[in-house]
Design an enzyme around this catalytic site. Structure first.
Site, PDB file in Angstrom:
ATOM      1  CG  HIS A 240      24.203   5.935  10.160  1.00  0.00           C
ATOM      2  ND1 HIS A 240      24.930   6.067   8.971  1.00  0.00           N
ATOM      3  CD2 HIS A 240      22.876   6.323   9.943  1.00  0.00           C
ATOM      4  CE1 HIS A 240      23.945   6.224   7.815  1.00  0.00           C
ATOM      5  NE2 HIS A 240      22.537   6.292   8.566  1.00  0.00           N
TER       6      HIS A 240
ATOM      7  CG  ASP B 109      21.432   2.476   1.711  1.00  0.00           C
ATOM      8  OD1 ASP B 109      22.289   3.268   1.193  1.00  0.00           O
ATOM      9  OD2 ASP B 109      20.443   2.667   2.362  1.00  0.00           O
TER      10      ASP B 109
ATOM     11  CG  ASN C 168      -2.358   0.580   0.909  1.00  0.00           C
ATOM     12  OD1 ASN C 168      -2.427   1.655   0.216  1.00  0.00           O
ATOM     13  ND2 ASN C 168      -3.392  -0.062   1.373  1.00  0.00           N
TER      14      ASN C 168
ATOM     15  CB  THR D 157      14.272  -5.185  17.246  1.00  0.00           C
ATOM     16  OG1 THR D 157      13.628  -6.048  18.264  1.00  0.00           O
ATOM     17  CG2 THR D 157      13.744  -4.071  17.281  1.00  0.00           C
TER      18      THR D 157
ATOM     19  NE  ARG E  14       8.908  -8.732  24.621  1.00  0.00           N
ATOM     20  CZ  ARG E  14       9.222  -7.487  24.891  1.00  0.00           C
ATOM     21  NH1 ARG E  14       8.265  -6.600  24.494  1.00  0.00           N
ATOM     22  NH2 ARG E  14      10.137  -7.085  25.332  1.00  0.00           N
TER      23      ARG E  14
END
Length: 204
Positions: free
Chosen positions: A116, A94, A86, A166, A181
């Site tokens: 970074h 990258d 969407n 994550t 989770r």
């Protein structure tokens, strides 16, 4: 121009690299021009597929992306056949992003392969690193989800809206939250009900 293999090798290799390479800058500018053209196409314009096949690393049969799409490069993202996104998909690509067949991506989703260093002097020198994202087949990613570098999401998984992913999410599971989770596996209840207490009609 096509993106030089040397540039792709730098971005797709593990470790820190620097973004002050003139060849990299020129290649990215060309990719961003293609992205601009992609977003400027009208619905149903066959040029959208033509541009998509040039812009992205892979643009499978039946792919549909709702403009606008935002991307650092485009050439690092692989869309499997019949995948859908969407509006306002953001690809910090990258590093490579792999999106499986029949995967559905809600609005305002961000897929981030790049980070970074914490060290300030390296950031001043435009240092970064990239780790690939792998999204399996028939995944559903809800609205406003962010997926961080190096994450793998398994086949058939569902990521709830506004989640921050994550860590890896196993196949056939539902994950929500920030950080996301796993709250349960996809189960027999899901075969009968499409949402809350609403039953899937027998004739579907």
């Amino acid at each position: 121009m096509t993106v030089p293999q040397r540039v792709l090798d730098v971005m797709h290799s593990p470790g820190i690299y620097f973004c002050d390479d003139p060849e990299m800058e020129a290649a990215q500018k060309e990719q961003l021009n293609l992205l601009y053209d992609f977003n400027a196409t009208r619905p149903g314009d066959p040029k959208r597929r033509e541009i998509g096949e040039r812009l992205f690393a892979e643009y499978g049969e039946g792919v549909y992306l709702e403009p606008p799409v935002h991307a650092n490069w485009g050439c690092s993202t692989h869309f499997g056949a019949h995948s859908y996104a969407n509006f306002n998909l953001t690809l910090v690509d990258d590093g490579e992003i792999f999106i499986g067949e029949y995967t559905m991506i809600g609005p305002n989703v961000t897929l981030v392969t790049t980070g970074h260093p914490i060290r300030p002097d390296l950031r001043e020198r435009v240092a970064q690193f990239s780790e690939p994202i792998h999204i399996g087949r028939n995944v559903w990613i809800g609205a406003n989800v962010t997926v961080l570098p190096g994450v793998t999401i398994g086949d058939n998984a569902v990521i709830g809206a506004c989640s921050l992913v994550t860590k890896d999410v196993p196949a056939n599971s539902v994950a929500v939250g920030a950080p996301a989770r796993v709250i349960r596996e996809i189960n027999e209840h899901d075969r009968e009900y499409y949402w809350r207490d609403r039953r899937i009609p027998d004739d579907i």
